[in-house]
Each structure stands twice: as C-alpha cells, then as structure tokens.
Design a protein around this motif. Sequence first.
Motif, PDB file in Angstrom:
ATOM      1  N   LEU A   1     -14.152  60.180 178.016  1.00  0.00           N
ATOM      2  CA  LEU A   1     -14.712  60.987 176.929  1.00  0.00           C
ATOM      3  C   LEU A   1     -16.004  61.659 177.384  1.00  0.00           C
ATOM      4  CD1 LEU A   1     -13.721  61.354 173.981  1.00  0.00           C
ATOM      5  CD2 LEU A   1     -15.607  59.845 173.314  1.00  0.00           C
ATOM      6  N   VAL A   2     -16.904  60.858 177.955  1.00  0.00           N
ATOM      7  CA  VAL A   2     -18.199  61.385 178.395  1.00  0.00           C
ATOM      8  C   VAL A   2     -18.006  62.447 179.471  1.00  0.00           C
ATOM      9  CG1 VAL A   2     -20.323  60.811 179.617  1.00  0.00           C
ATOM     10  CG2 VAL A   2     -19.490  59.320 177.794  1.00  0.00           C
ATOM     11  N   LEU A   3     -17.131  62.141 180.436  1.00  0.00           N
ATOM     12  CA  LEU A   3     -16.890  63.077 181.528  1.00  0.00           C
ATOM     13  C   LEU A   3     -16.343  64.395 180.990  1.00  0.00           C
ATOM     14  CD1 LEU A   3     -17.331  62.551 184.531  1.00  0.00           C
ATOM     15  CD2 LEU A   3     -14.856  62.441 184.780  1.00  0.00           C
ATOM     16  N   GLY A   4     -15.385  64.282 180.059  1.00  0.00           N
ATOM     17  CA  GLY A   4     -14.803  65.476 179.464  1.00  0.00           C
ATOM     18  C   GLY A   4     -15.856  66.309 178.761  1.00  0.00           C
ATOM     19  N   GLY A   5     -16.712  65.639 177.982  1.00  0.00           N
ATOM     20  CA  GLY A   5     -17.776  66.334 177.251  1.00  0.00           C
ATOM     21  C   GLY A   5     -18.694  67.067 178.219  1.00  0.00           C
ATOM     22  N   LEU A   6     -19.045  66.388 179.281  1.00  0.00           N
ATOM     23  CA  LEU A   6     -19.962  66.956 180.266  1.00  0.00           C
ATOM     24  C   LEU A   6     -19.349  68.203 180.905  1.00  0.00           C
ATOM     25  CD1 LEU A   6     -22.707  65.876 181.175  1.00  0.00           C
ATOM     26  CD2 LEU A   6     -21.605  65.065 183.254  1.00  0.00           C
ATOM     27  N   LEU A   7     -18.072  68.082 181.259  1.00  0.00           N
ATOM     28  CA  LEU A   7     -17.367  69.190 181.895  1.00  0.00           C
ATOM     29  C   LEU A   7     -17.357  70.408 180.964  1.00  0.00           C
ATOM     30  CD1 LEU A   7     -16.028  69.042 184.661  1.00  0.00           C
ATOM     31  CD2 LEU A   7     -13.811  69.040 183.500  1.00  0.00           C
ATOM     32  N   TRP A   8     -17.044  70.162 179.699  1.00  0.00           N
ATOM     33  CA  TRP A   8     -16.991  71.234 178.708  1.00  0.00           C
ATOM     34  C   TRP A   8     -18.364  71.913 178.617  1.00  0.00           C
ATOM     35  CZ3 TRP A   8     -19.842  71.425 174.120  1.00  0.00           C
ATOM     36  CH2 TRP A   8     -19.531  72.506 173.279  1.00  0.00           C
ATOM     37  N   PHE A   9     -19.435  71.088 178.580  1.00  0.00           N
ATOM     38  CA  PHE A   9     -20.800  71.591 178.470  1.00  0.00           C
ATOM     39  C   PHE A   9     -21.136  72.511 179.649  1.00  0.00           C
ATOM     40  CE2 PHE A   9     -25.424  70.839 179.154  1.00  0.00           C
ATOM     41  CZ  PHE A   9     -25.877  71.354 177.955  1.00  0.00           C
ATOM     42  N   VAL A  10     -20.851  72.033 180.860  1.00  0.00           N
ATOM     43  CA  VAL A  10     -21.167  72.814 182.061  1.00  0.00           C
ATOM     44  C   VAL A  10     -20.378  74.119 182.071  1.00  0.00           C
ATOM     45  CG1 VAL A  10     -20.970  72.864 184.579  1.00  0.00           C
ATOM     46  CG2 VAL A  10     -21.812  70.809 183.428  1.00  0.00           C
ATOM     47  N   LEU A  11     -19.079  74.025 181.769  1.00  0.00           N
ATOM     48  CA  LEU A  11     -18.239  75.223 181.794  1.00  0.00           C
ATOM     49  C   LEU A  11     -18.738  76.257 180.790  1.00  0.00           C
ATOM     50  CD1 LEU A  11     -14.615  73.831 182.289  1.00  0.00           C
ATOM     51  CD2 LEU A  11     -16.076  75.090 183.900  1.00  0.00           C
ATOM     52  N   THR A  12     -19.128  75.803 179.608  1.00  0.00           N
ATOM     53  CA  THR A  12     -19.641  76.713 178.592  1.00  0.00           C
ATOM     54  C   THR A  12     -20.866  77.448 179.100  1.00  0.00           C
ATOM     55  OG1 THR A  12     -18.979  75.028 177.022  1.00  0.00           O
ATOM     56  CG2 THR A  12     -20.245  76.884 176.156  1.00  0.00           C
ATOM     57  N   ILE A  13     -21.812  76.669 179.672  1.00  0.00           N
ATOM     58  CA  ILE A  13     -23.039  77.291 180.164  1.00  0.00           C
ATOM     59  C   ILE A  13     -22.726  78.300 181.250  1.00  0.00           C
ATOM     60  CG2 ILE A  13     -25.128  76.876 181.503  1.00  0.00           C
ATOM     61  CD1 ILE A  13     -25.716  74.544 179.912  1.00  0.00           C
ATOM     62  N   VAL A  14     -21.920  77.893 182.227  1.00  0.00           N
ATOM     63  CA  VAL A  14     -21.600  78.803 183.329  1.00  0.00           C
ATOM     64  C   VAL A  14     -20.958  80.072 182.779  1.00  0.00           C
ATOM     65  CG1 VAL A  14     -20.131  79.122 185.361  1.00  0.00           C
ATOM     66  CG2 VAL A  14     -21.435  77.011 185.065  1.00  0.00           C
ATOM     67  N   GLY A  15     -20.026  79.893 181.856  1.00  0.00           N
ATOM     68  CA  GLY A  15     -19.357  81.046 181.263  1.00  0.00           C
ATOM     69  C   GLY A  15     -20.342  81.989 180.595  1.00  0.00           C
ATOM     70  N   ASN A  16     -21.204  81.397 179.751  1.00  0.00           N
ATOM     71  CA  ASN A  16     -22.217  82.184 179.041  1.00  0.00           C
ATOM     72  C   ASN A  16     -23.096  82.964 179.991  1.00  0.00           C
ATOM     73  OD1 ASN A  16     -21.860  81.979 176.356  1.00  0.00           O
ATOM     74  ND2 ASN A  16     -23.033  80.066 176.137  1.00  0.00           N
ATOM     75  N   VAL A  17     -23.604  82.233 180.975  1.00  0.00           N
ATOM     76  CA  VAL A  17     -24.554  82.843 181.905  1.00  0.00           C
ATOM     77  C   VAL A  17     -23.897  83.990 182.661  1.00  0.00           C
ATOM     78  CG1 VAL A  17     -25.900  82.449 183.994  1.00  0.00           C
ATOM     79  CG2 VAL A  17     -26.002  80.808 182.119  1.00  0.00           C
ATOM     80  N   THR A  18     -22.649  83.750 183.112  1.00  0.00           N
ATOM     81  CA  THR A  18     -21.960  84.807 183.857  1.00  0.00           C
ATOM     82  C   THR A  18     -21.827  86.055 182.988  1.00  0.00           C
ATOM     83  OG1 THR A  18     -20.602  82.945 184.536  1.00  0.00           O
ATOM     84  CG2 THR A  18     -20.092  85.066 185.525  1.00  0.00           C
ATOM     85  N   THR A  19     -21.436  85.842 181.756  1.00  0.00           N
ATOM     86  CA  THR A  19     -21.301  86.988 180.850  1.00  0.00           C
ATOM     87  C   THR A  19     -22.627  87.720 180.716  1.00  0.00           C
ATOM     88  OG1 THR A  19     -20.040  85.367 179.606  1.00  0.00           O
ATOM     89  CG2 THR A  19     -20.128  87.606 178.706  1.00  0.00           C
ATOM     90  N   ASN A  20     -23.711  86.936 180.469  1.00  0.00           N
ATOM     91  CA  ASN A  20     -25.029  87.546 180.291  1.00  0.00           C
ATOM     92  C   ASN A  20     -25.462  88.323 181.521  1.00  0.00           C
ATOM     93  OD1 ASN A  20     -25.235  86.576 177.775  1.00  0.00           O
ATOM     94  ND2 ASN A  20     -26.544  84.820 178.302  1.00  0.00           N
ATOM     95  N   LEU A  21     -25.259  87.718 182.694  1.00  0.00           N
ATOM     96  CA  LEU A  21     -25.686  88.368 183.929  1.00  0.00           C
ATOM     97  C   LEU A  21     -24.918  89.666 184.135  1.00  0.00           C
ATOM     98  CD1 LEU A  21     -26.190  85.456 186.477  1.00  0.00           C
ATOM     99  CD2 LEU A  21     -27.895  86.748 185.192  1.00  0.00           C
ATOM    100  N   ASN A  22     -23.600  89.574 183.909  1.00  0.00           N
ATOM    101  CA  ASN A  22     -22.787  90.773 184.075  1.00  0.00           C
ATOM    102  C   ASN A  22     -23.273  91.864 183.131  1.00  0.00           C
ATOM    103  OD1 ASN A  22     -21.294  89.696 186.056  1.00  0.00           O
ATOM    104  ND2 ASN A  22     -19.589  89.036 184.739  1.00  0.00           N
ATOM    105  N   ALA A  23     -23.582  91.453 181.887  1.00  0.00           N
ATOM    106  CA  ALA A  23     -24.033  92.427 180.889  1.00  0.00           C
ATOM    107  C   ALA A  23     -25.311  93.116 181.352  1.00  0.00           C
ATOM    108  CB  ALA A  23     -24.253  91.739 179.552  1.00  0.00           C
ATOM    109  N   ARG A  24     -26.225  92.327 182.007  1.00  0.00           N
ATOM    110  CA  ARG A  24     -27.491  92.909 182.445  1.00  0.00           C
ATOM    111  C   ARG A  24     -27.403  93.525 183.846  1.00  0.00           C
ATOM    112  NH1 ARG A  24     -32.235  88.948 181.942  1.00  0.00           N
ATOM    113  NH2 ARG A  24     -30.791  87.287 181.447  1.00  0.00           N
ATOM    114  N   GLY A  25     -26.258  93.424 184.432  1.00  0.00           N
ATOM    115  CA  GLY A  25     -26.055  94.059 185.724  1.00  0.00           C
ATOM    116  C   GLY A  25     -26.689  93.319 186.889  1.00  0.00           C
TER     117      GLY A  25
END
Lengths: 249, 392
Positions: free
Chosen positions: B26-50
Amino acid sequence: MTNQQDFIITLKNVNKWYGEFHVLKDINLNVKMGERIVICGPSGSGKSTMIRCINHLEEHQEGDIVVDGVLLNNDLKNIGQIRKEVGMVFQHFNLFPHLTVLQNCTLAPIWVRKMPQKEAEAIAMKYLERVKIPDQANKYPGQLSGGQQQRVAIARSLCMNPRVMLFDEPTSALDPEMIKEVLDVMVELAQEGMTMLCVTHEMGFAKKVADRVIFMDAGQIIEENEPESFFNNPQSDRTKLFLSQVLGH
Amino acid sequence: MKPTNRNGLTRLFYNPTARSLFFQALVLGGLLWFVLTIVGNVTTNLNARGISSGFGFLSQPAGFGISQSLIEYNETFTFGRTFFVGLLNTLLVSAMGVVAATILGVFVGISRISPNWLLRKISMVYIEILRNIPLLLQIFFWYYVVLQTLPRPRDSLSFGETIFINIRGVFMPKPMAETGFALYVGLLVAAVVGVIFLGQWAKRRMRDTGQQFPVFWTSVAILLGTLVLGFFITGRPIALDYPELRGLNFRGGMSLIPELIALWFALTIYTSTYIGEIVRSGIQSVSHGQTEACRALGLNEKQRMNLVVLPQAMRVMIPPMTSQYLNLTKNSSLATAIGYPDLVSVFAGTTLNQTGQAIEIITMTMLVYLTISLLVSAFMNWFNKRVALVER
Ligand SMILES: Nc1ncnc2c1ncn2[C@@H]1O[C@H](COP(=O)(O)OP(=O)(O)O)[C@@H](O)[C@H]1O
Ligand SMILES: [Mg+2]
C-alpha cells in the motif's frame, strides 16, 4: 619474637574519613607472610575501604600502612611499588572486555614488569591452567560465565607474581552454582601458601583455610580470633548477632 | 462449523506476514503514485514554459566567475565544471572542519573531565554557550563581526612580512617545486618507510625481549631530521612565492578567502562542542571498575588511558562521531548565506538561476550529499564492526 620484618602488611592506627563520615577508626592489623585472613562484618562496616587502603585505591588520612617494607604515602613510586606486589580480585571481576582472556593476563606483566610477550604468555597459560580454564584463553570475557570470569581475574592477578592477594567479596556477584568453582581455586591458592586477605561471608571457606577471622563493624575491628574460637565462642554481642544472621539461625 | 470464505479472509487479515506485506504494498503504491503525479505535472509545466529538460546544459559555457576554485576555472568553462568546483569547495571546507573539530573537540572533551578546576569550568562554559547559539548566527559572527572589521589590504596585519591578514582574507607564501624536488620527496618517503619499519622492529623486540624502545621520539627525530637536512642536501628544492601588495590587493602566494575562514571557524567551533560531549561521555562510559583494575595491577595513568580506557571509549564514540561528521558536511551548505562557493551556493544557486534546470540540478546536488553520507556511514560501520566488543 616478632618484629616489623616478619609482617608483610602493617596497619597502625589507621583512620579515614569520607567528609564528615568516620569510615575507619583506629585500625591496627599485622599480617604475617603466608597468613590467611578472612574479614567479615555487616555491609557498610568498612571492610572494602580497609583492604582498598592497602593498595591505595583509597587514601587513608591518619596512621601508617607498611606493605612489604614500603611505607604508603603520596609518593607515586611507593604506590607503584606496592601495587606490583599486591594483587586484587574484585566483586565484579573488572576484566578488560576489549581484550582476550590471555591478553587480560599478559597486559600488566608486559607493561608493568616489562616482560617479553612470549614469557608473559607462557606464565599466563600456567595460571590459566591452575584456575582450570586454559581452553578459554582466546575468548573474550563477555563470552564466559561469571565463575569463569572470576577465575580469569584471579589468574590475571597471579600473573604479576604478587606477594599478597586481596579479595573483596569475590563470590558475592556469582550465581550459587558458580561459587564453588571460585572457592576451590582460592582454597588451592591458600594451601600453596599465598598470603591472603579475603573479605567474604563464605563461612565454610573461613573455617577451612583462615588462620584468623576478623570481624568489623562501624569502621572498627571488633574482634579477631582463630576460626575455631571465632565461630564457637564469639566474644562480643555484635559478633554473635552477625554470626546468627549469616549462619541463618 | 465449516470455515466460510469470509472467515478465511479475516484470518488472512490477522496473519502478521500477510498483513505487513499488504501495508508495505500500500505504502509503496502510494509513493509511486505521488512521484508519478509530480513528474507528470512538472513535465507539463516545463513544456508549457518552453524549458527543455535533460542534462545538456552541463556542457554549455557558464559565463560567471567563482571566487575560489581548487581546479582551473574561469567564466569560459562549462556549467558541468561549476559542479566540480562547487563539489571540491564543499569537500575542502568539510575536510578542514572535520579535522579541526576533532582536534578541538577531543581537547575540550578531555578538559571537561580534567582534574584541573579552571580547565573544567572553561570547557563547560565553552560547550554550553557555543552549542546553544544557532550555527548560522555563528557564521555571521565570524564573517560580519570579526573578519569584516579587519583592516584594508594596504594596512594589513603582517607577520614577518610573509603572512598578511586583511579584510580580503589571509595571504601566505606558496611553496613551489624546483629542481631536486622529486629527490626530496623520495627522501621523505624513505624516512616514513624507515619509521614504519622501526615501529615494527620495536614491537617485535618488545615481544621477544621485553625491552621498550622510544619509538615516538626516535621517529620524530628521523622525520624532522630528514625534513630539514634533506632540504639542504637536495639543494633547497622548494622556493616560496611571496604575496605582494599590488594596487588594491595582494598578488602571488596563496590565500584563504574570508568566506572560507568564517565558515571553517564556525563549523569547527560549533561541531567541536558536540564532539567534546561525545568524547567526555565516551570516556565516562568506561566503568570505574576498569580504572580500579588497572591501578590494582600497577598500570600507570598513561597506560591506563591508552591501553584500557580509550580503546573502550572509542567504541562508544564512533557512531555519534559519524553523525557529527555528516552533520558538519551537510551544515557546510550554509555557505550560501555568506557567499562561500560551495556546491549548494555555486551549483544549486547560481547555476540553477542561470539555467532554470531545477529538477536536474537539485537531484544531482541531493545525490552528492546522499553519496557522501552513505560513503562515510559505510566506512564508519566497517570500522565499528572491526572494533566491536565480543559478547556472548
Ligand atoms: N566514596 C565514598 N564516599 C562516601 N562514602 C563512602 C564512599 N565509599 C564508601 N562509603 C561509605 O563508607 C562505608 C564503608 O563502605 P565499605 O568499605 O564499602 O563497606 P563494606 O565493604 O564493609 O560493605 C559505607 O557506609 C559507605 O556508604
Ligand atoms: Mg564491600
């Protein structure tokens, strides 16, 4: 005729205080070469303090202590001289836990007596055999039972080839089944003619080997006698009370 | 009763192995989800700002200067180079701090239990005061209060016209190798090897004959003699480049910048208070019975300390000592506050500002500290195991 020379230990009018507390009161004691003395008395009566004054683990404030012809004062040389000749065995063994049994035994001969390591090891093995644990020589103290540790402690003292051995309740910290193995070693030592001062409540041991039993209470020597008379015919009331408690009557 | 399906599930739930496996998953799954969300968000933001991601920036020219560098560096070098400059500066101040804090700390710790009343009290006050002032404030104290009040270069405090101290730092002669230097180094190495052999010979002799040999003083004499005599025999193979006042500042020689000095002093003093307490409690942790046994056997005070007390105290001291060394290294990142060019200040500071590659730079920087910590811990664990007491 006895004179000063015949005594290996002399305490003359020794007094000691801890602050206000008068812990040793006018102690007089003469010990002949080869004599075996058992010291008993209630807890807190000053038995440990008295024998610890003999090798200057405690300092007395008044009176003279002469050991093997050397007067104990604040001269570091005299203190060192006396400690070389006086072995001591403690209630809690005080072995060096970071050294093997063999190294425990050779440390002082090598550093204090400046003995070659090989010779020191040979002597150590001789004494470890006498206390019947030569097979444990390369173990660490933490791997041994209490009785074995105390026997190592005795061997460690003997390796310095002392002229006198002091024992401070050597069996009090041991489980009952281990007391005998330590007492056996001490009896043998006594029979070989070692001069011994032994604080103990093991009355069987006292009857067997002691030349004299000394009873202390409240910092004073109340009574001293041969074991026979001491146990069968105690003089003072305090001795009688103590004996009845220790012997469990 | 027949065990039903639900009954089986309940049993599974109360089975400790199954239960702990379940919660770990459970903990591992939660952690994985958290990291993936952040990475996804950041990538989107960076791409948006070029902003492009990746480590390409490491080979671009940096374009800024750094006030202290142990390797060759100027603004034409790359951002990758700034990483190493910063890393070496961090390692430099940490190593200097660890050595000095250990020496000072051992001295303070031993003073704390010395029979000398004055020494005892002074070291107690030292520890109590300096341990309770925040480290950042101590860094500011050395930098702004002490070092900034030093004179300007033309009014430098001078020690025999060779060492100069002023507001720009400490300037001293720099040794430079001349012909014959290799020979000189060879002689010194030979002397060190000789001393090692002497030590082994003395040990053997003591084992076989019991005679002791003054190894320490003989070694000192051999080393010093080689150092001095060898210098002249090999034709003075070291020349000194003296610092010289030219215009507004000193040129030539070696210098320590004030930021390094302030950071070093503060880290050293702050950490020495903790090391002092570790040394004191280490020595005090060795039971009084050990001391009595030594005395009863006739060992003198020096032998008691060296052969019995210190070897046992060491075992108690190593783990907390490790964490102090690690703390010091991590605390060195406070360098940013006064502009000492350590890894955080140069790389996670200036380089990050100029490139904007936050994820890459912060990750690299964190990995560096993590690696240093793990390496130091691994070494200390190994050392600790080697000296651990054997118990039943
Ligand atoms: N270091 C010390 N400071 C103050 N009092 C002590 C100290 N050591 C022992 N005493 C006191 O001295 C008395 C005698 O102690 P001790 O010789 O150990 O007695 P015993 O060995 O007969 O039980 C006890 O009352 C004890 O509390
Ligand atoms: Mg006692």
